[in-house]
Design an enzyme around this catalytic site. Sequence first.
Site, PDB file in Angstrom:
ATOM      1  N   ASN A   8      39.064 -29.301   8.115  1.00  0.00           N
ATOM      2  CA  ASN A   8      38.216 -29.968   9.100  1.00  0.00           C
ATOM      3  C   ASN A   8      38.721 -31.319   9.419  1.00  0.00           C
ATOM      4  O   ASN A   8      38.489 -32.419   8.354  1.00  0.00           O
ATOM      5  CB  ASN A   8      36.691 -29.852   8.743  1.00  0.00           C
ATOM      6  CG  ASN A   8      35.797 -30.569   9.527  1.00  0.00           C
ATOM      7  OD1 ASN A   8      36.334 -30.971  10.611  1.00  0.00           O
ATOM      8  ND2 ASN A   8      34.713 -30.594   8.996  1.00  0.00           N
ATOM      9  N   TRP A   9      39.568 -31.564  10.487  1.00  0.00           N
ATOM     10  CA  TRP A   9      39.740 -32.991  10.575  1.00  0.00           C
ATOM     11  C   TRP A   9      38.972 -34.107  11.165  1.00  0.00           C
ATOM     12  O   TRP A   9      39.374 -35.071  11.181  1.00  0.00           O
ATOM     13  CB  TRP A   9      41.097 -32.858  11.813  1.00  0.00           C
ATOM     14  CG  TRP A   9      42.278 -32.362  11.153  1.00  0.00           C
ATOM     15  CD1 TRP A   9      42.736 -31.841   9.966  1.00  0.00           C
ATOM     16  CD2 TRP A   9      43.517 -32.276  11.804  1.00  0.00           C
ATOM     17  NE1 TRP A   9      43.910 -31.653   9.795  1.00  0.00           N
ATOM     18  CE2 TRP A   9      44.439 -31.633  10.948  1.00  0.00           C
ATOM     19  CE3 TRP A   9      44.133 -32.566  13.060  1.00  0.00           C
ATOM     20  CZ2 TRP A   9      45.957 -31.569  11.212  1.00  0.00           C
ATOM     21  CZ3 TRP A   9      45.332 -32.469  13.530  1.00  0.00           C
ATOM     22  CH2 TRP A   9      46.231 -32.104  12.659  1.00  0.00           C
ATOM     23  N   HIS A  95      27.938 -27.808  10.798  1.00  0.00           N
ATOM     24  CA  HIS A  95      28.315 -29.002  10.015  1.00  0.00           C
ATOM     25  C   HIS A  95      27.378 -29.940   9.646  1.00  0.00           C
ATOM     26  O   HIS A  95      26.629 -30.343  10.613  1.00  0.00           O
ATOM     27  CB  HIS A  95      29.792 -29.646  10.362  1.00  0.00           C
ATOM     28  CG  HIS A  95      30.211 -30.374   9.305  1.00  0.00           C
ATOM     29  ND1 HIS A  95      29.909 -31.753   9.000  1.00  0.00           N
ATOM     30  CD2 HIS A  95      31.163 -30.141   8.420  1.00  0.00           C
ATOM     31  CE1 HIS A  95      30.625 -32.069   7.934  1.00  0.00           C
ATOM     32  NE2 HIS A  95      31.517 -31.044   7.715  1.00  0.00           N
ATOM     33  N   GLU A  97      27.400 -33.117   9.425  1.00  0.00           N
ATOM     34  CA  GLU A  97      27.423 -34.446  10.410  1.00  0.00           C
ATOM     35  C   GLU A  97      26.756 -33.923  11.643  1.00  0.00           C
ATOM     36  O   GLU A  97      26.498 -34.808  12.462  1.00  0.00           O
ATOM     37  CB  GLU A  97      28.781 -34.768  10.266  1.00  0.00           C
ATOM     38  CG  GLU A  97      29.419 -35.482   8.967  1.00  0.00           C
ATOM     39  CD  GLU A  97      30.744 -35.364   8.675  1.00  0.00           C
ATOM     40  OE1 GLU A  97      31.613 -34.931   9.488  1.00  0.00           O
ATOM     41  OE2 GLU A  97      30.942 -35.548   7.395  1.00  0.00           O
ATOM     42  N   GLY A 171      32.717 -36.097   1.186  1.00  0.00           N
ATOM     43  CA  GLY A 171      33.072 -37.593   1.558  1.00  0.00           C
ATOM     44  C   GLY A 171      33.301 -38.229   0.174  1.00  0.00           C
ATOM     45  O   GLY A 171      33.098 -39.555   0.330  1.00  0.00           O
ATOM     46  N   SER A 213      34.636 -32.923  -0.731  1.00  0.00           N
ATOM     47  CA  SER A 213      35.713 -33.374  -1.479  1.00  0.00           C
ATOM     48  C   SER A 213      36.576 -32.675  -2.499  1.00  0.00           C
ATOM     49  O   SER A 213      36.876 -32.750  -3.591  1.00  0.00           O
ATOM     50  CB  SER A 213      34.916 -34.320  -2.519  1.00  0.00           C
ATOM     51  OG  SER A 213      34.065 -35.212  -1.931  1.00  0.00           O
ATOM     52  N   GLY A 234      38.207 -31.533   3.997  1.00  0.00           N
ATOM     53  CA  GLY A 234      37.983 -32.568   5.067  1.00  0.00           C
ATOM     54  C   GLY A 234      39.139 -33.468   5.203  1.00  0.00           C
ATOM     55  O   GLY A 234      40.232 -33.278   5.760  1.00  0.00           O
TER      56      GLY A 234
HETATM   57  P1  PGA Z   1      35.691 -34.036   2.570  1.00  0.00           P
HETATM   58  O1  PGA Z   1      34.932 -33.275   3.884  1.00  0.00           O
HETATM   59  O2  PGA Z   1      36.496 -32.790   2.155  1.00  0.00           O
HETATM   60  O3  PGA Z   1      36.483 -35.198   3.084  1.00  0.00           O
HETATM   61  O4  PGA Z   1      34.499 -34.320   1.710  1.00  0.00           O
HETATM   62  C1  PGA Z   1      34.518 -31.905   4.024  1.00  0.00           C
HETATM   63  C2  PGA Z   1      33.669 -31.566   5.090  1.00  0.00           C
HETATM   64  O5  PGA Z   1      32.715 -32.352   5.361  1.00  0.00           O
HETATM   65  O6  PGA Z   1      33.890 -30.509   5.641  1.00  0.00           O
END
Ligand code: PGA
Length: 256
Positions: A8-9, A95, A97, A171, A213, A234
């Site tokens: 997931n960019w 997601h 976000e 994150g 992460s 991500g």
């Molecule tokens: P991250 O993001 O690997 O940077 O924690 C994962 C995601 O939000 O899909």
Amino acid sequence: MKKIIVGNWKMNPLSQKEASEILSSLKRFTKNFKKTEVVICLPFVYLPSASKNQKSSPIKIGSQNVHWEEKGAFTGEVSPIMLKDLGVSHVILGHSERRIAGETDETINNKLIAVLKNKMTPILCIGESERDEDGKFFEFLKTQLKIAFSKIKKSDLSNIIIAYEPVWAIGKSEDEYMKGEELHQMTIFIRKVLSEIYNKKDAWEPRIIYGGSVTSFNVEDIVFQGQVDGILPGRASLNPIEMKKILQIMESGKNK
Ligand code: PGA
């Protein structure tokens, strides 16, 4: 069945040139890994270029969102038919976000229906923001699943990927991921909820992957101890060196 990596960019990188460069480096080594499916979910603006070279590539192209309506007066939105037409095969839905930005379980359900109707693979994200000692987060996850799966037919279950992404692990640093043993418990819980909605057998149909992460440091614990069908990195997915290491670990002898 093959394991899967869904990169997931998010809202990265900042130019078409950079996006093409990262994708080309990923392509170079991905073809050597036969036991893992690789999907990269790019920002909408990079999808046309990414999907142009897609036929000769081992990498599948995904988007990070879609609208549930097929066409019409929806300013700023992108329809599932448009994505399908471009050659997009996977769509991330719900997601965290996007949920923060106002997406609800009901709109995610509508999107899930639309993606399946247009013969793409939905990657449904669920996950609790925090863990309370009373275990209320279990109810929270159950609600996310029940609403997301309403009106979804049994025959579609094998085409759905559930990405369990505890929001508190997204994150963060590489040792703040959800540890494998606990993750395995969570996959059992998710299957239990699915067996309440459908039945025990069908509960095994969707693939369950983990995001939060993921790096080459923790992927072994996540995939093998956690017993998930794949991962959703991500930040790591923007780094080809890191992606190569992750693929090597996922395809190592322990993956049996
Ligand atoms: P991250 O993001 O690997 O940077 O924690 C994962 C995601 O939000 O899909």
